[in-house]
Write an enzyme that holds these catalytic residues in place. Structure first.
Site, PDB file in Angstrom:
ATOM      1  N   CYS A  10      44.411  67.465  58.474  1.00 43.18           N
ATOM      2  CA  CYS A  10      45.732  66.819  58.501  1.00 43.18           C
ATOM      3  C   CYS A  10      46.762  67.629  57.742  1.00 43.18           C
ATOM      4  O   CYS A  10      46.477  68.137  56.648  1.00 43.18           O
ATOM      5  CB  CYS A  10      45.687  65.461  57.805  1.00 43.18           C
ATOM      6  N   ARG A  48      49.679  59.306  69.264  1.00 49.02           N
ATOM      7  CA  ARG A  48      49.172  58.906  67.948  1.00 49.02           C
ATOM      8  C   ARG A  48      50.242  59.089  66.873  1.00 49.02           C
ATOM      9  O   ARG A  48      50.284  58.390  65.870  1.00 49.02           O
ATOM     10  CB  ARG A  48      47.941  59.763  67.627  1.00 49.02           C
TER      11      ARG A  48
HETATM   12  P1  XMP Z   1      38.101  64.285  58.234  1.00 48.70           P
HETATM   13  O1  XMP Z   1      38.568  64.571  56.822  1.00 48.70           O
HETATM   14  O2  XMP Z   1      36.861  63.474  58.260  1.00 48.70           O
HETATM   15  O3  XMP Z   1      39.266  63.391  58.840  1.00 48.70           O
HETATM   16  O4  XMP Z   1      38.022  65.534  59.030  1.00 48.70           O
HETATM   17  C1  XMP Z   1      39.200  62.841  60.133  1.00 48.70           C
HETATM   18  C2  XMP Z   1      40.390  61.899  60.343  1.00 48.70           C
HETATM   19  O5  XMP Z   1      41.632  62.626  60.255  1.00 48.70           O
HETATM   20  C3  XMP Z   1      42.616  61.945  61.044  1.00 48.70           C
HETATM   21  N1  XMP Z   1      43.247  62.948  61.901  1.00 48.70           N
HETATM   22  C4  XMP Z   1      44.437  63.512  61.634  1.00 48.70           C
HETATM   23  N2  XMP Z   1      45.329  63.264  60.676  1.00 48.70           N
HETATM   24  N3  XMP Z   1      46.699  64.979  61.538  1.00 48.70           N
HETATM   25  C5  XMP Z   1      46.494  63.982  60.643  1.00 48.70           C
HETATM   26  O6  XMP Z   1      47.347  63.746  59.782  1.00 48.70           O
HETATM   27  C6  XMP Z   1      45.834  65.273  62.544  1.00 48.70           C
HETATM   28  O7  XMP Z   1      46.068  66.179  63.336  1.00 48.70           O
HETATM   29  C7  XMP Z   1      44.657  64.499  62.600  1.00 48.70           C
HETATM   30  N4  XMP Z   1      43.617  64.482  63.466  1.00 48.70           N
HETATM   31  C8  XMP Z   1      42.769  63.529  62.998  1.00 48.70           C
HETATM   32  C9  XMP Z   1      41.898  60.872  61.838  1.00 48.70           C
HETATM   33  O8  XMP Z   1      42.179  59.641  61.223  1.00 48.70           O
HETATM   34  C10 XMP Z   1      40.443  61.277  61.718  1.00 48.70           C
HETATM   35  O9  XMP Z   1      39.560  60.194  61.868  1.00 48.70           O
END
Ligand code: XMP
Length: 494
Positions: free
Chosen positions: A311, A407
């Site tokens: 993120c 999203r």
């Molecule tokens: P981890 O830390 O487990 O996080 O890799 C997975 C979660 O991150 C969110 N997610 C995003 N958040 N930009 C964001 O701000 C993104 O591009 C993005 N893609 C995923 C999502 O909640 C996921 O479950």
């Protein structure tokens, strides 16, 4: 807050917000051995899991292979939504049908066939036996296997199948349990039992192999009909996709939005909830006010504004909430309304996962932790002699250009001039999901043991945090040594 009468400098009297590395669980007297710790939990009001873990709705993490593997292990895979609605329905159906006790698409033989024809057909279809069914009535006339056919093939191949079949067929009705079906097969020394209705019409088939396979996964997350559980993400305004997913049999729908505390999103989520039978989890949120806004209709809430490994929301938008504080604030409200909480993102180690539960979550969702497993859809990449798998944020340019923009409450941009909130990356290749999940859940159970809690609800009540200084944090990781052998549950790169 600054207003006409308040100076802006008041804004700097800020509350503190904490995340995983800021806290540790305070060890307590215990009689609980880690293996005894029961990890059963609820992910939404009506859906229970044996393992409090979900895989992220991301196009490099969860498709049906991952969802099947997760449900077999007792957790839940949440299908991503960078696929069209029909594809999603097919993916949901695939998970629901997998490990099905009763096979519905049965290979059948028919009375006018010869033994040779049936032998060839069974060969082609890869089965070793088939019920013989009357074409007109659909009634079961007998059952035939390779063993029945072989002596006939030796002497003459044009005998009718009705000559060779066993006509005293042991059948069962649809409500037969796996145990009862197995007992029938053992008692009668048979390998398959046709399932029939009250008119003796064929409705399915249970095989010994099928029952024994299911036994391997006795911790699996299944619905009341014994089908594997599956979740699916829908965009905040995708009422049609939600309805199609509901019809395909999804257990939990996840309103997939980076900032669900938005009046339009909440209105639409309410409409989705009114449209589908499945449970609806609303997310993501990160404050108690956001929780207040959704707890009257949500079956679960998902927490995480910017903690994820891929993120960039916090640096791009300047907004976010450190995850331990976010979870605890949401849980304060959700627990008053009996709404389960899922902590989504930022979990690198099993210790982070169990800290999220101590902060008030009922389950955790992970992306990067599982993106390197065989079951994740991303491709394997070789770099400097090491294997990696692709892992990208759903707010990255690549994922948004394939449909993930909603999203982030952004329209699909034909010029691809996106303002992304995520990056495209790679994560070390890790092998099977089962062994990764084993490490994660085993570590969480050990955490429960340190606190002396036998169940997740007890752990949530009994656990306490201590605040960790930066020196304390340094002390927590291996230090003053050079790691010579990689541990299966620790990497200094995480
Ligand atoms: P981890 O830390 O487990 O996080 O890799 C997975 C979660 O991150 C969110 N997610 C995003 N958040 N930009 C964001 O701000 C993104 O591009 C993005 N893609 C995923 C999502 O909640 C996921 O479950």
């Amino acid at each position: 807050m600054a207003n006409d009468s308040e100076p802006f400098s008041e804004k700097l009297r800020v509350p503190e917000a904490l995340t995983f590395d800021d806290v540790l669980l305070r060890p307590k007297e215990s009689r609980v051995e880690p293996d005894e710790a029961d990890t059963a939990t609820r992910v939404s009001k009506n859906v229970e899991l044996n393992v409090p873990v979900l895989t992220a709705a991301m196009d490099t993490v969860t498709e049906s292979d991952m969802a099947i593997a997760m449900a077999r292990q007792g957790g839940l895979g949440v299908l991503h939504r960078n696929m069209d609605t029909d594809e999603m329905a097919t993916e949901i159906e695939r998970v629901k049908r997998y490990d099905e006790l009763i096979i519905r698409d049965v290979v059948t033989a028919h009375p006018e066939q010869t033994v040779r024809e049936v032998d060839r057909m069974m060969d082609r279809k890869g089965v070793s036996g088939a019920p013989v069914v009357d074409d007109e009535t659909g009634k079961v006339l007998g059952i035939i296997s390779g063993t029945d056919i072989r002596p006939y093939l030796e002497v003459g191949e044009s005998d009718a199948v009705t000559e060779a079949m066993t006509d005293e067929v042991i059948t069962a009705s649809e409500d037969v349990t796996p145990r009862a079906a197995l007992e029938l097969m053992y008692d009668h020394k048979i390998e398959r039992v046709p399932i029939v209705d009250e008119e003796n019409r064929l409705v399915g088939l249970i095989t010994m192999g099928g029952v024994l396979k299911r036994r391997e996964y006795d911790n699996a997350a299944r619905d009341e009909d014994g089908h594997l559980r599956v979740g699916a993400a829908v965009g905040p305004f995708e009422v049609d996709r939600a309805a199609a997913a509901g019809e395909a049999g999804v257990d939990v729908l996840f309103i997939d939005c980076a900032h669900a505390h938005n009046a339009n999103v909440i209105d639409s989520a309410r409409e989705i909830k009114a449209t589908v039978d499945a449970d609806v989890v609303v997310g993501n949120i990160g404050t108690s006010e956001a929780a207040e806004a959704v707890v009257d209709f949500a079956d679960g809430v998902k927490v995480g504004i910017g903690p994820g490994s891929i993120c960039t929301t916090r640096v791009v938008t300047g907004a976010g909430m450190p995850q331990i504080t976010a979870v605890s604030q949401v849980a304060d409200v959700a627990s008053q309304h009996d709404v389960p909480v899922i902590a989504d993102g930022g979990i690198r180690y099993s210790g982070d996962a169990i800290k999220a539960i101590a902060a008030g979550a009922d389950a955790v969702m992970l992306g990067s932790y599982f993106a390197g497993t065989d079951e994740a859809p991303g491709r394997v990449i070789q770099m400097n002699g090491k294997k990696y798998k692709q892992y990208r944020g759903m707010g990255s340019v690549g994922a948004m250009s394939e449909g993930g923009g909603e999203r982030y409450l952004k329209e699909d941009d034909e010029d691809e001039d996106y303002v992304p909130e995520g990056v495209e990356a790679a994560t070390p290749y890790k092998g099977s999901l089962a062994s990764e999940l084993h490490q994660l859940v085993g570590g969480m159970q050990s955490g429960m043991g340190y606190v002396g809690a036998e169940t997740i609800p007890e752990f949530k009540q009994r656990s306490e945090f201590v605040r960790v200084s930066s020196a304390g944090h340094q002390e927590s990781h291996p230090h003053d040594v050079m790691i010579t052998d990689e541990a299966p549950n620790y990497s200094p790169d995480s």
